[in-house]
Design an enzyme around this catalytic site. Structure first.
Site, short mmCIF file in Angstrom:
data_model
loop_
_atom_site.label_atom_id
_atom_site.label_comp_id
_atom_site.label_asym_id
_atom_site.label_seq_id
_atom_site.Cartn_x
_atom_site.Cartn_y
_atom_site.Cartn_z
N HIS A 176 -7.39 -4.41 9.92
CA HIS A 176 -7.06 -4.19 8.51
C HIS A 176 -5.74 -4.87 8.15
CE1 HIS A 176 -5.01 -0.18 9.71
NE2 HIS A 176 -4.05 -0.90 9.17
N ASP A 191 -7.89 -2.43 13.97
CA ASP A 191 -9.26 -2.73 13.56
C ASP A 191 -9.32 -3.97 12.65
OD1 ASP A 191 -8.12 -1.73 11.26
OD2 ASP A 191 -9.56 -0.11 10.97
N GLU A 239 -9.76 -1.79 5.01
CA GLU A 239 -10.44 -1.45 6.25
C GLU A 239 -11.71 -2.30 6.42
OE1 GLU A 239 -9.04 0.22 8.42
OE2 GLU A 239 -8.36 2.20 7.82
N ASP A 268 0.81 -1.22 0.00
CA ASP A 268 0.00 0.00 0.00
C ASP A 268 0.85 1.27 0.00
OD1 ASP A 268 0.96 -0.46 2.57
OD2 ASP A 268 -0.99 -0.66 3.49
C1 GLP Z 1 -0.58 0.41 8.61
C2 GLP Z 1 -0.25 -0.39 7.36
C3 GLP Z 1 -0.47 -1.87 7.56
C4 GLP Z 1 0.14 -2.29 8.89
C5 GLP Z 1 -0.60 -1.62 10.01
C6 GLP Z 1 -0.10 -2.00 11.39
O1 GLP Z 1 -1.82 1.01 8.61
N1 GLP Z 1 -0.98 0.02 6.22
O2 GLP Z 1 0.10 -2.58 6.49
O3 GLP Z 1 0.05 -3.68 9.04
O4 GLP Z 1 -0.46 -0.22 9.85
O5 GLP Z 1 1.02 -1.27 11.73
P1 GLP Z 1 1.94 -1.54 12.96
O6 GLP Z 1 2.75 -2.71 12.59
O7 GLP Z 1 2.75 -0.30 13.11
O8 GLP Z 1 1.04 -1.79 14.13
#
Ligand code: GLP
Length: 236
Positions: free
Chosen positions: A138, A136, A143, A67
């Site tokens: 995702h 959440d 989402e 992404d």
């Molecule tokens: C972001 C990314 C995801 C990631 C998520 C969790 O929103 N788009 O790909 O898995 O955050 O992030 P973290 O590993 O910092 O908790």
């Protein structure tokens, strides 16, 4: 599903790095699906160490990222292109021209999304997809919704995601409200999926996603249907 509970982030990172490097050793020209966020940072460091000691060679590897924020170009410190360059690509012998991240500044975002799916197909699909998980549920930026979106698409980020990611920006208002994300089709068609999650705060969502009902209101729950899924969770 192979659910592995470990005790420390260090162990999680070591295991994830071993799986990813194992994939590269088995298929030196493989396609890796890569993720951003804080979860993979430790694994990326260990991968770089293994690459620097000559244990694993990335010269024929290709990568596609999940992404990117809409509106941020690759020079922006919070763009996912910048993150990948600085946390992994600069430190390993991958050819930067073989690394792909959606273009968040594309003038035609829809065309960019379509082209990204064509690219994944042209590369022959993803051999191993690495994922983190949002609070959440995702994955990428898919989402919670009423259905699973298959193709790469533009999303409007949930306010909880904006809040969670605001820790990386000067202020909440600086967090982009939209992103381009690989869809569930791209993720689910990867041959192997590896999801990593750490921290007590992720415990509830990990339980829901992997031991609860499969529902688009918890996007990661669809991974229960994947034939080769490994989840590594560390509470610390
Ligand atoms: C972001 C990314 C995801 C990631 C998520 C969790 O929103 N788009 O790909 O898995 O955050 O992030 P973290 O590993 O910092 O908790």
């Amino acid at each position: 599903m192979n659910f592995i509970k470990v005790n420390t982030y260090e162990e999680l990172s070591a295991r994830a790095a071993a799986i990813i490097c194992g994939q590269v050793a088995m298929k030196p020209n493989c396609v890796l699906g890569l993720a951003t966020g804080s979860s993979p940072v430790g694994a990326y460091k260990k991968i770089a160490e293994k690459n620097n000691t000559g244990e694993v060679d990335f010269s024929n590897v290709k990568s596609v990222n999940l992404d990117e924020y809409v509106g941020l170009n690759g020079d922006h410190e919070q763009s996912y292109r910048y993150f990948m360059n600085n946390n992994l690509f600069k430190h390993i012998n991958i050819d930067i021209n073989n690394t792909y991240v959606p273009n968040g500044c594309a003038t035609d975002v829809e065309a960019e999304c379509k082209a990204y799916d064509v690219l994944i197909e042209k590369l022959g699909g993803i051999d191993l997809q690495l994922l983190g998980i949002g609070y959440d549920g995702h994955i990428g930026f898919n989402e919670p919704d009423t259905y699973f979106e298959k193709a790469t698409h533009k999303v409007t980020l949930d306010s909880s995601t904006i809040e969670a990611n605001s820790r990386f920006f000067a202020s909440r208002d600086d967090v982009p409200t939209q992103a381009i994300t690989m869809g569930m089709g791209g993720i689910m068609s990867a041959k192997k999926v590896l999801l990593i999650a750490n921290g007590k705060g992720k415990r509830d969502i990990v339980e829901k996603a992997f031991f609860g009902p499969i529902t688009p209101s918890v996007p990661a729950s669809i991974l229960q249907l994947h034939p080769d899924l490994t989840v590594i969770y560390s509470e610390n």
